[in-house]
Scaffold this motif. Structure first.
Motif, PDB file in Angstrom:
ATOM      1  N   GLY A  43       0.802  -1.220   0.000  1.00 33.24           N
ATOM      2  CA  GLY A  43       0.000   0.000   0.000  1.00 33.24           C
ATOM      3  C   GLY A  43       0.836   1.272   0.000  1.00 33.24           C
ATOM      4  O   GLY A  43       2.054   1.236   0.178  1.00 33.24           O
ATOM      5  N   PRO A  44       0.153   2.425  -0.171  1.00 34.17           N
ATOM      6  CA  PRO A  44       0.857   3.692  -0.380  1.00 34.17           C
ATOM      7  C   PRO A  44       1.185   4.479   0.889  1.00 34.17           C
ATOM      8  O   PRO A  44       1.803   5.538   0.797  1.00 34.17           O
ATOM      9  CB  PRO A  44      -0.136   4.485  -1.238  1.00 34.17           C
ATOM     10  CG  PRO A  44      -1.476   4.016  -0.780  1.00 34.17           C
ATOM     11  CD  PRO A  44      -1.302   2.551  -0.426  1.00 34.17           C
ATOM     12  N   ASP A  45       0.778   3.984   2.064  1.00 34.60           N
ATOM     13  CA  ASP A  45       0.875   4.808   3.275  1.00 34.60           C
ATOM     14  C   ASP A  45       1.666   4.130   4.405  1.00 34.60           C
ATOM     15  O   ASP A  45       1.176   4.035   5.541  1.00 34.60           O
ATOM     16  CB  ASP A  45      -0.546   5.125   3.790  1.00 34.60           C
ATOM     17  CG  ASP A  45      -1.509   5.528   2.688  1.00 34.60           C
ATOM     18  OD1 ASP A  45      -1.184   6.482   1.942  1.00 34.60           O
ATOM     19  OD2 ASP A  45      -2.578   4.897   2.558  1.00 34.60           O
ATOM     20  N   PRO A  46       2.870   3.653   4.136  1.00 35.17           N
ATOM     21  CA  PRO A  46       3.570   2.896   5.186  1.00 35.17           C
ATOM     22  C   PRO A  46       3.871   3.709   6.445  1.00 35.17           C
ATOM     23  O   PRO A  46       3.710   3.192   7.563  1.00 35.17           O
ATOM     24  CB  PRO A  46       4.861   2.427   4.498  1.00 35.17           C
ATOM     25  CG  PRO A  46       5.018   3.287   3.283  1.00 35.17           C
ATOM     26  CD  PRO A  46       3.631   3.686   2.872  1.00 35.17           C
ATOM     27  N   GLY A  71      14.371  -5.787   6.627  1.00 33.54           N
ATOM     28  CA  GLY A  71      15.669  -6.366   6.285  1.00 33.54           C
ATOM     29  C   GLY A  71      16.046  -7.606   7.063  1.00 33.54           C
ATOM     30  O   GLY A  71      17.188  -8.066   6.974  1.00 33.54           O
ATOM     31  N   ILE A  72      15.098  -8.177   7.841  1.00 32.92           N
ATOM     32  CA  ILE A  72      15.470  -9.372   8.603  1.00 32.92           C
ATOM     33  C   ILE A  72      15.074 -10.656   7.884  1.00 32.92           C
ATOM     34  O   ILE A  72      15.242 -11.749   8.407  1.00 32.92           O
ATOM     35  CB  ILE A  72      14.904  -9.355  10.043  1.00 32.92           C
ATOM     36  CG1 ILE A  72      13.380  -9.220  10.052  1.00 32.92           C
ATOM     37  CG2 ILE A  72      15.532  -8.236  10.850  1.00 32.92           C
ATOM     38  CD1 ILE A  72      12.812  -9.384  11.446  1.00 32.92           C
ATOM     39  N   THR A  89       8.635   0.580  -0.278  1.00 35.58           N
ATOM     40  CA  THR A  89       8.221   0.825   1.106  1.00 35.58           C
ATOM     41  C   THR A  89       9.424   1.114   1.995  1.00 35.58           C
ATOM     42  O   THR A  89       9.392   2.035   2.826  1.00 35.58           O
ATOM     43  CB  THR A  89       7.451  -0.397   1.646  1.00 35.58           C
ATOM     44  OG1 THR A  89       6.333  -0.648   0.798  1.00 35.58           O
ATOM     45  CG2 THR A  89       6.977  -0.156   3.065  1.00 35.58           C
ATOM     46  N   ARG A  90      10.491   0.345   1.788  1.00 35.24           N
ATOM     47  CA  ARG A  90      11.689   0.529   2.624  1.00 35.24           C
ATOM     48  C   ARG A  90      12.224   1.958   2.479  1.00 35.24           C
ATOM     49  O   ARG A  90      12.655   2.574   3.452  1.00 35.24           O
ATOM     50  CB  ARG A  90      12.753  -0.484   2.221  1.00 35.24           C
ATOM     51  CG  ARG A  90      13.921  -0.544   3.171  1.00 35.24           C
ATOM     52  CD  ARG A  90      14.943  -1.564   2.695  1.00 35.24           C
ATOM     53  NE  ARG A  90      14.489  -2.931   2.831  1.00 35.24           N
ATOM     54  CZ  ARG A  90      14.790  -3.913   1.974  1.00 35.24           C
ATOM     55  NH1 ARG A  90      15.544  -3.671   0.917  1.00 35.24           N
ATOM     56  NH2 ARG A  90      14.353  -5.145   2.176  1.00 35.24           N
ATOM     57  N   ALA A  91      12.126   2.489   1.261  1.00 30.77           N
ATOM     58  CA  ALA A  91      12.637   3.840   1.009  1.00 30.77           C
ATOM     59  C   ALA A  91      11.772   4.929   1.651  1.00 30.77           C
ATOM     60  O   ALA A  91      12.225   6.055   1.843  1.00 30.77           O
ATOM     61  CB  ALA A  91      12.747   4.073  -0.499  1.00 30.77           C
ATOM     62  N   GLN A  92      10.510   4.588   1.960  1.00 29.80           N
ATOM     63  CA  GLN A  92       9.612   5.588   2.550  1.00 29.80           C
ATOM     64  C   GLN A  92       9.760   5.711   4.063  1.00 29.80           C
ATOM     65  O   GLN A  92       9.403   6.734   4.645  1.00 29.80           O
ATOM     66  CB  GLN A  92       8.128   5.226   2.289  1.00 29.80           C
ATOM     67  CG  GLN A  92       7.772   4.969   0.855  1.00 29.80           C
ATOM     68  CD  GLN A  92       8.070   6.146  -0.021  1.00 29.80           C
ATOM     69  OE1 GLN A  92       7.689   7.278   0.286  1.00 29.80           O
ATOM     70  NE2 GLN A  92       8.786   5.915  -1.101  1.00 29.80           N
ATOM     71  N   LEU A  93      10.204   4.647   4.711  1.00 32.33           N
ATOM     72  CA  LEU A  93      10.125   4.575   6.173  1.00 32.33           C
ATOM     73  C   LEU A  93      11.357   5.167   6.848  1.00 32.33           C
ATOM     74  O   LEU A  93      12.482   5.005   6.357  1.00 32.33           O
ATOM     75  CB  LEU A  93       9.941   3.121   6.606  1.00 32.33           C
ATOM     76  CG  LEU A  93       8.540   2.544   6.352  1.00 32.33           C
ATOM     77  CD1 LEU A  93       8.566   1.015   6.486  1.00 32.33           C
ATOM     78  CD2 LEU A  93       7.513   3.139   7.313  1.00 32.33           C
ATOM     79  N   SER A  94      11.138   5.829   7.969  1.00 36.94           N
ATOM     80  CA  SER A  94      12.246   6.357   8.754  1.00 36.94           C
ATOM     81  C   SER A  94      13.020   5.192   9.372  1.00 36.94           C
ATOM     82  O   SER A  94      12.496   4.088   9.531  1.00 36.94           O
ATOM     83  CB  SER A  94      11.717   7.251   9.872  1.00 36.94           C
ATOM     84  OG  SER A  94      10.975   6.472  10.806  1.00 36.94           O
ATOM     85  N   ALA A  95      14.264   5.476   9.738  1.00 36.01           N
ATOM     86  CA  ALA A  95      15.078   4.449  10.403  1.00 36.01           C
ATOM     87  C   ALA A  95      14.393   3.971  11.677  1.00 36.01           C
ATOM     88  O   ALA A  95      14.434   2.791  12.015  1.00 36.01           O
ATOM     89  CB  ALA A  95      16.457   5.023  10.724  1.00 36.01           C
ATOM     90  N   ASN A  97      11.090   3.865  12.311  1.00 28.78           N
ATOM     91  CA  ASN A  97       9.983   2.951  11.999  1.00 28.78           C
ATOM     92  C   ASN A  97      10.502   1.594  11.494  1.00 28.78           C
ATOM     93  O   ASN A  97       9.931   0.552  11.816  1.00 28.78           O
ATOM     94  CB  ASN A  97       9.051   3.573  10.956  1.00 28.78           C
ATOM     95  CG  ASN A  97       8.010   4.478  11.612  1.00 28.78           C
ATOM     96  OD1 ASN A  97       7.696   4.341  12.789  1.00 28.78           O
ATOM     97  ND2 ASN A  97       7.481   5.420  10.839  1.00 28.78           N
ATOM     98  N   LEU A  98      11.588   1.613  10.700  1.00 33.09           N
ATOM     99  CA  LEU A  98      12.167   0.337  10.249  1.00 33.09           C
ATOM    100  C   LEU A  98      12.662  -0.486  11.438  1.00 33.09           C
ATOM    101  O   LEU A  98      12.494  -1.706  11.478  1.00 33.09           O
ATOM    102  CB  LEU A  98      13.319   0.599   9.273  1.00 33.09           C
ATOM    103  CG  LEU A  98      12.905   1.046   7.870  1.00 33.09           C
ATOM    104  CD1 LEU A  98      14.118   1.528   7.080  1.00 33.09           C
ATOM    105  CD2 LEU A  98      12.188  -0.078   7.119  1.00 33.09           C
TER     106      LEU A  98
END
Ligand SMILES: [Fe+2]
Length: 250
Positions: A43-46, A71-72, A89-95, A97-98
Motif C-alpha cells: 500500500g501507499p501509506d507505510p 531487512g530481517i 516501502t523501505r525507502a519511505q520509512l524512517s530508520a 519505523n524500520l
C-alpha cells in the motif's frame, strides 16, 4: 482483564484509508488492540499506518512483509510485484519505523487470553487455508482462541473431539458484521481478514472484535474509498496489479 473487548487487526498493508474506516466503525467498541502483522507492504501509506499502530499501542506481531521491509528476511520467495513494493516501502520509512518493524515479536504470542500468529502456528510464513493446515494451531496453541492472518481471508476453523470445522463467517454484502458465539470446550483458529488488501472476494476492509467474557467474536466489513488509495498508489508508481486488486477484493 475480564470484559476486555479486543480489536483484532491484520494485514493492514499500508492502507491508511482502510484503517481509518475500520477505526471509525470500531470506535467505542474495544478496549485493547492487537495486530497480527503485515503492517506495511503493497500500500501507499507505510509511514502513516506504522505511526498509527504505534500510537494506538497495539500489541503487534510481525508478518512476512514487515520482516522483508525491515531487512530481517530476504525477498527470494516474493514475486516481482511484491518485491517492488518492498523496495519502495523501505525507502519511505524512517530508520526509527524500520527499527520498530524489525523488533516486532514473532508469533505465536499470548496476550489477553488469546494467542496471536501471522501465518501457521509452527511457521509464521506458512499459509493456513485448509482444515489440515489449521490442525497444528488448533491443537498446539496455549489458548482456546487463536487469531491468525496472512491469507487475507476472513473466517477460520474450530475443533472439537477429533473434527475440524471450516467456519464460514463473513458478513453479507448488506451487513456490517456477523457474530460467532464461542462454544465451551471447542477450540478456535480465527482470521479477522485483511484491513488493507482483502482477497476473499469482498473488497471491504475486514477486522474482528473479540469479547471473551461474553464468548462472542464479531467479524466486520466496512467500505472505504478504494479509488483514493488507488490514486495514491499510481502517484507512487507502485505496481498497477496491486492497485487493481483492491477493487476486486482478490
Ligand atoms: Fe499480508
Amino acid at each position: 482483564m475480564p470484559g476486555t473487548r479486543i480489536l483484532v487487526l491484520s494485514d493492514l498493508h499500508a492502507n491508511a484509508t482502510a484503517l481509518d474506516a475500520v477505526l471509525a466503525a470500531a470506535e467505542g467498541r474495544w478496549d485493547v488492540c492487537v495486530c497480527l502483522g503485515d503492517v506495511v507492504g503493497y500500500g501507499p501509506d507505510p509511514s502513516e499506518v506504522t505511526g498509527r499502530i504505534r500510537a494506538m499501542g497495539a500489541t503487534t506481531i510481525r508478518g512476512n512483509h514487515d520482516k522483508a521491509i525491515s531487512g530481517i528476511m530476504d525477498t527470494v520467495d516474493f514475486n516481482p510485484v511484491a518485491r517492488a513494493a518492498v523496495d519502495w516501502t523501505r525507502a519511505q520509512l524512517s530508520a526509527e519505523n524500520l527499527n520498530w518493524l524489525a523488533e516486532l515479536h514473532p508469533g505465536p504470542f499470548a496476550t489477553n487470553d488469546i494467542v496471536l500468529i501471522h501465518g501457521a502456528y509452527q511457521d509464521e510464513d506458512e499459509y493456513v487455508f485448509t482444515p489440515s493446515q489449521a490442525m497444528d494451531g488448533l491443537l498446539d496453541s496455549s489458548s482456546a482462541v487463536t487469531f491468525f492472518g496472512h491469507t487475507h481471508h476472513q473466517g477460520g476453523f474450530s475443533f472439537l473431539d477429533t473434527t475440524v470445522e471450516l467456519l464460514q463467517i463473513r458478513p453479507r454484502a448488506t451487513d456490517s458484521f456477523t457474530a460467532l458465539r464461542l462454544e465451551p470446550g471447542r477450540r478456535y483458529l480465527l482470521n479477522p481478514g485483511s484491513v488493507g488488501q482483502p482477497r476473499d472476494g469482498d473488497p471491504r476492509a475486514a477486522f474482528a472484535i473479540a469479547d471473551l467474557e461474553h464468548q462472542i467474536v464479531e467479524f466486520w466489513r466496512v467500505p472505504y474509498d478504494i479509488t483514493a488509495v488507488q490514486e495514491r498508489m499510481r502517484s507512487a508508481r507502485l505496481p498497477e496489479p496491486l492497485a487493481q486488486r483492491l477493487a476486486l477484493g482478490r
